[in-house]
Design an enzyme around this catalytic site. Structure first.
Site, PDB file in Angstrom:
ATOM      1  N   HIS A  83       0.877  -1.169   0.000  1.00 49.72           N
ATOM      2  CA  HIS A  83       0.000   0.000   0.000  1.00 49.72           C
ATOM      3  C   HIS A  83       0.918   1.224   0.000  1.00 49.72           C
ATOM      4  O   HIS A  83       1.711   1.412   0.932  1.00 49.72           O
ATOM      5  CB  HIS A  83      -0.915   0.004   1.224  1.00 49.72           C
ATOM      6  CG  HIS A  83      -1.922  -1.099   1.196  1.00 49.72           C
ATOM      7  ND1 HIS A  83      -2.318  -1.793   2.326  1.00 49.72           N
ATOM      8  CD2 HIS A  83      -2.620  -1.649   0.164  1.00 49.72           C
ATOM      9  CE1 HIS A  83      -3.211  -2.703   1.988  1.00 49.72           C
ATOM     10  NE2 HIS A  83      -3.410  -2.634   0.686  1.00 49.72           N
ATOM     11  N   GLU A  86       1.590   3.421   3.060  1.00 53.22           N
ATOM     12  CA  GLU A  86       2.098   2.784   4.278  1.00 53.22           C
ATOM     13  C   GLU A  86       3.610   2.674   4.129  1.00 53.22           C
ATOM     14  O   GLU A  86       4.129   1.763   3.487  1.00 53.22           O
ATOM     15  CB  GLU A  86       1.411   1.431   4.483  1.00 53.22           C
ATOM     16  CG  GLU A  86      -0.101   1.600   4.699  1.00 53.22           C
ATOM     17  CD  GLU A  86      -0.872   0.294   4.744  1.00 53.22           C
ATOM     18  OE1 GLU A  86      -0.235  -0.779   4.834  1.00 53.22           O
ATOM     19  OE2 GLU A  86      -2.117   0.346   4.691  1.00 53.22           O
ATOM     20  N   HIS A 190       3.339  -3.645   6.386  1.00 59.39           N
ATOM     21  CA  HIS A 190       2.253  -2.675   6.219  1.00 59.39           C
ATOM     22  C   HIS A 190       2.296  -1.640   7.351  1.00 59.39           C
ATOM     23  O   HIS A 190       3.205  -1.651   8.188  1.00 59.39           O
ATOM     24  CB  HIS A 190       0.904  -3.396   6.229  1.00 59.39           C
ATOM     25  CG  HIS A 190       0.630  -4.203   5.004  1.00 59.39           C
ATOM     26  ND1 HIS A 190      -0.327  -3.865   4.079  1.00 59.39           N
ATOM     27  CD2 HIS A 190       1.204  -5.339   4.543  1.00 59.39           C
ATOM     28  CE1 HIS A 190      -0.340  -4.764   3.098  1.00 59.39           C
ATOM     29  NE2 HIS A 190       0.584  -5.669   3.367  1.00 59.39           N
ATOM     30  N   GLU A 281       2.118  -5.346  10.583  1.00 57.89           N
ATOM     31  CA  GLU A 281       1.632  -3.961  10.691  1.00 57.89           C
ATOM     32  C   GLU A 281       2.556  -3.255  11.679  1.00 57.89           C
ATOM     33  O   GLU A 281       2.604  -3.596  12.856  1.00 57.89           O
ATOM     34  CB  GLU A 281       0.194  -3.951  11.187  1.00 57.89           C
ATOM     35  CG  GLU A 281      -0.787  -4.710  10.297  1.00 57.89           C
ATOM     36  CD  GLU A 281      -1.240  -3.911   9.087  1.00 57.89           C
ATOM     37  OE1 GLU A 281      -0.903  -2.703   9.005  1.00 57.89           O
ATOM     38  OE2 GLU A 281      -1.936  -4.483   8.232  1.00 57.89           O
TER      39      GLU A 281
END
Length: 443
Positions: A83, A86, A190, A281
């Site tokens: 993404h 990110e 991410h 993440e």
């Protein structure tokens, strides 16, 4: 300074300077090319494809044999910036490269890691998205998707539902890449939360979705992998550092339990690529200020290194027939954890199975022949860079031409649609079953 040390300093390549700031495509390329030039004996830079707008999808390979696969050396990969908005993972992977190449030959642990593992690092899977971000934002920007406005983490074939979206160049490049390397372990980086998420991201009854989770046959290994990363990150392991976000016990979660998604990359890696991948993440804020980057590096450095070591879990080896021929496309799996796309040997007759210490029965099946079952015990191994080596010699001769005709790839269709019930690994406990019934009746 001692004269010998002075000469040693002159002989070693100069480290390319890398500061803590955001590197756009031109700066990132310049840095990667400088590393490949200065450390050419153990790195290789190549592009696996191009983005919609023609930007290269760069991968830097670090290893004793960076230009080709060698039997017995597992292939590992990190992919970031899927993404585009990110951004922390993108910079962390550049700093990981810097750390690896400058420590090689100086730090025994890093040197051993590089010599025993072929490490592929892709700092940006979505360079168009990154360049499209006009103003950094903690929550969302137009740069999340690729230039064609596709979310790349919803763009892969899905084993649970039909995912008839237009495959994007970035996605197709990853799919092709998985066919050219024997990847064993991977993580994609991410932002927007602080947790290590493991497969499956989508689910069906057969994987336990009725009980708000979706587990693979290798759930014990995946939980270990996620815990390995999260436990060494001082903020991730707390599980509750992001405001207005879920709390994640010990900093890990099953992807489906968090929220289901269709067409995700980690599920695709596992099902069709025989590669264990988790999603990391790394920051509550998707695109934090540059001055925060050193703190993220300090929090993640130990985790990034320790996670690579996990490519050496379990058991590895080759399969031969009675005449000593290496056998490709032979199924090699633990008897009680069959994969919906069976794990098979590569063109070198080579296999890797990530397994925790314990006793297992290994099933080796060559097309047209009965299965061969062998019990193995994987011992506790700490601080070593080598899985248990176990070659299998089948008591018959195999026609190699027949193996070449076997198509080891599963069709790109929802494979779990036709499978009812539960495998042993996903079968819920009686307690969980009763809790679920109470939830249904009193909802």
């Amino acid at each position: 300074m001692h004269p010998a040390r002075l000469w040693l300093g002159l002989l070693l390549p100069a480290a390319a300077a890398l500061d803590f700031r955001y590197h756009h495509q031109e700066g990132m390329e310049a840095y990667l090319k400088s590393v490949a030039q200065n450390y050419s004996s153990f790195t290789q830079l190549h592009s696996i494809g191009k983005s919609v707008r023609g930007r290269n999808l760069w991968v830097l390979v670090v290893g004793r044999f960076p230009r080709e696969h060698k039997v017995g050396i597992p292939e590992f990969k990190y992919v970031a910036n899927m993404h585009g908005d990110e951004t922390v993972g993108r910079e962390l992977l550049l700093h990981l490269i810097d750390y690896l190449v400058t420590k090689h030959g100086r730090d025994p642990e890093i040197t051993n890691l590089i010599n025993s593992t072929r490490i592929h690092i892709m700092p940006s899977m979505n360079p168009d998205g990154f360049e499209a971000v006009k103003k950094p934002d903690c929550y969302y920007s137009n740069g999340r998707e690729n230039f064609n406005q596709y979310d790349l983490n919803r763009n892969f074939p899905d084993a649970f539902e039909y995912n008839n979206v237009s495959r994007q160049p970035e996605t197709l490049a990853i799919m092709k890449w998985l066919k050219t390397e024997t990847f064993v372990l991977s993580a994609n980086l991410h932002g927007g939360a602080l947790v290590a998420s493991y497969p499956f991201d989508n689910g069906a009854q057969a994987t336990g979705a009725l009980f708000s989770r979706s587990l693979t046959p290798d759930d014990d290994v995946f939980q270990h992998l996620a815990h390995t990363y999260a436990s060494r990150n001082p903020n991730m392991t707390k599980g509750d550092q992001c405001k207005n976000k879920m709390n994640f016990p010990n900093g890990i979660t099953n992807g489906y339990s968090w929220y289901p998604l269709q067409g995700g990359m980690q599920d695709y890696n596992y099902i069709w690529g025989q590669c264990f991948e988790i999603t990391l993440e790394l920051s509550c804020c998707k695109y934090p200020r540059e001055e925060k980057l050193p703190y993220f590096w300090n929090d993640n450095k130990a985790s990034l290194i320790e996670y690579i070591k996990q490519a050496h879990l379990g058991i590895k080896g080759q399969v031969f027939d009675q005449s000593g021929n290496r056998l490709p496309n032979v199924i090699v799996e633990v008897q009680d954890r069959k994969h919906i796309c069976p794990f098979r040997t590569n063109i070198f007759g080579e296999y890797y199975l990530l397994l925790l210490p314990g006793s297992y029965t290994i099933n080796v099946t060559a097309p047209g022949h009965d299965s061969q079952l062998t019990k193995v015990v994987i011992p506790e191994r700490s601080q070593t860079f080598g899985a248990l080596k176990k070659d299998f010699h089948l008591p018959f001769q195999v026609q190699l031409d027949s193996l070449q005709l076997v198509n080891p790839l599963c069709p790109m269709v929802p494979l779990y649609k036709t499978i009812p019930g539960h495998s042993p690994i996903t079968k819920p406990s009686l307690f969980l079953f009763l809790v679920t019934l109470l939830h249904i009746f009193f909802k």
